[in-house]
Motif scaffolding. Structure first.
Motif, short mmCIF file in Angstrom:
data_model
loop_
_atom_site.label_atom_id
_atom_site.label_comp_id
_atom_site.label_asym_id
_atom_site.label_seq_id
_atom_site.Cartn_x
_atom_site.Cartn_y
_atom_site.Cartn_z
N LYS A 205 24.13 12.26 68.30
CA LYS A 205 22.87 12.91 68.66
C LYS A 205 22.68 14.26 67.96
O LYS A 205 21.67 14.91 68.14
N CYS A 206 23.65 14.68 67.16
CA CYS A 206 23.59 15.97 66.50
C CYS A 206 22.62 15.91 65.33
O CYS A 206 22.67 15.00 64.50
N LYS A 207 21.73 16.90 65.26
CA LYS A 207 20.72 16.94 64.21
C LYS A 207 21.12 17.84 63.04
O LYS A 207 20.31 18.07 62.15
N MET A 208 22.34 18.34 63.05
CA MET A 208 22.80 19.19 61.95
C MET A 208 22.94 18.37 60.68
O MET A 208 23.14 17.16 60.72
N GLY A 209 22.87 19.07 59.55
CA GLY A 209 23.13 18.42 58.28
C GLY A 209 24.61 18.12 58.13
O GLY A 209 25.45 18.58 58.92
N ALA A 210 24.95 17.37 57.09
CA ALA A 210 26.34 16.94 56.88
C ALA A 210 27.30 18.11 56.71
O ALA A 210 28.40 18.10 57.26
N VAL A 211 26.90 19.14 55.97
CA VAL A 211 27.78 20.29 55.76
C VAL A 211 28.02 21.02 57.07
O VAL A 211 29.16 21.35 57.41
N ASP A 212 26.96 21.26 57.83
CA ASP A 212 27.11 21.94 59.12
C ASP A 212 28.01 21.15 60.07
O ASP A 212 28.84 21.72 60.78
N LYS A 213 27.85 19.83 60.08
CA LYS A 213 28.71 18.99 60.93
C LYS A 213 30.17 19.11 60.50
O LYS A 213 31.07 19.20 61.35
N THR A 214 30.40 19.12 59.20
CA THR A 214 31.77 19.25 58.70
C THR A 214 32.36 20.59 59.09
O THR A 214 33.50 20.67 59.55
N VAL A 215 31.58 21.65 58.93
CA VAL A 215 32.04 23.00 59.30
C VAL A 215 32.35 23.05 60.79
O VAL A 215 33.39 23.59 61.20
N MET A 216 31.48 22.48 61.60
CA MET A 216 31.69 22.52 63.05
C MET A 216 32.91 21.70 63.45
O MET A 216 33.65 22.07 64.36
N ALA A 217 33.14 20.57 62.79
CA ALA A 217 34.34 19.77 63.08
C ALA A 217 35.59 20.54 62.69
O ALA A 217 36.60 20.53 63.42
N LEU A 218 35.55 21.23 61.56
CA LEU A 218 36.70 22.05 61.14
C LEU A 218 36.92 23.22 62.10
O LEU A 218 38.06 23.55 62.43
#
Length: 123
Positions: free
Chosen positions: A34-47
């Protein structure tokens, strides 16, 4: 983008227990799709989540971290539904302004600085 970038950022930015809960909640949202972030933001948040999941939050602890680990290891419709339920519960425990303030702080303090969707070095 790699874990070292996030680790370096964390060295200069203390996160509160509430911030750890916010990072956990964002990770749940990423996992339930359900997250609307872009791929880079999702990667940063997962890290970011990976770098802080061992720190104590105010509300969310080992139960949430075990669930996130299980969802990352094996995704299924049933797991996504469980993640969704936990995410909705987490979002009711944290106010919307708390989450917005957390995300704004990350941006203002430069966690995403210099990163773009074109970044090919995603970890």
């Amino acid at each position: 983008m790699n874990a070292a970038h996030v680790g370096d950022w964390l060295c200069g930015h203390a996160l509160t227990a509430s911030d750890i809960d916010c990072a956990t909640t964002v990770m749940l949202k990423i996992l339930d799709g359900k997250c609307k972030m872009g791929a880079v933001d999702k990667t940063v948040m997962a890290l970011l989540y990976d770098a802080v999941k061992h720190r104590p939050g105010e509300r969310f602890g080992d139960e949430y971290h075990r669930l996130i680990a299980a969802a990352r290891a094996a995704s299924s419709e049933g797991m996504r539904n469980l993640i969704y339920e936990k995410r909705v519960l987490a979002e009711t425990m944290l106010s919307r302004p708390v989450m917005k303030t957390f995300k704004a702080m990350l941006r203002e303090q430069g966690l995403f600085a210099g990163l773009s969707e074109d970044d090919e070095s995603l970890a």
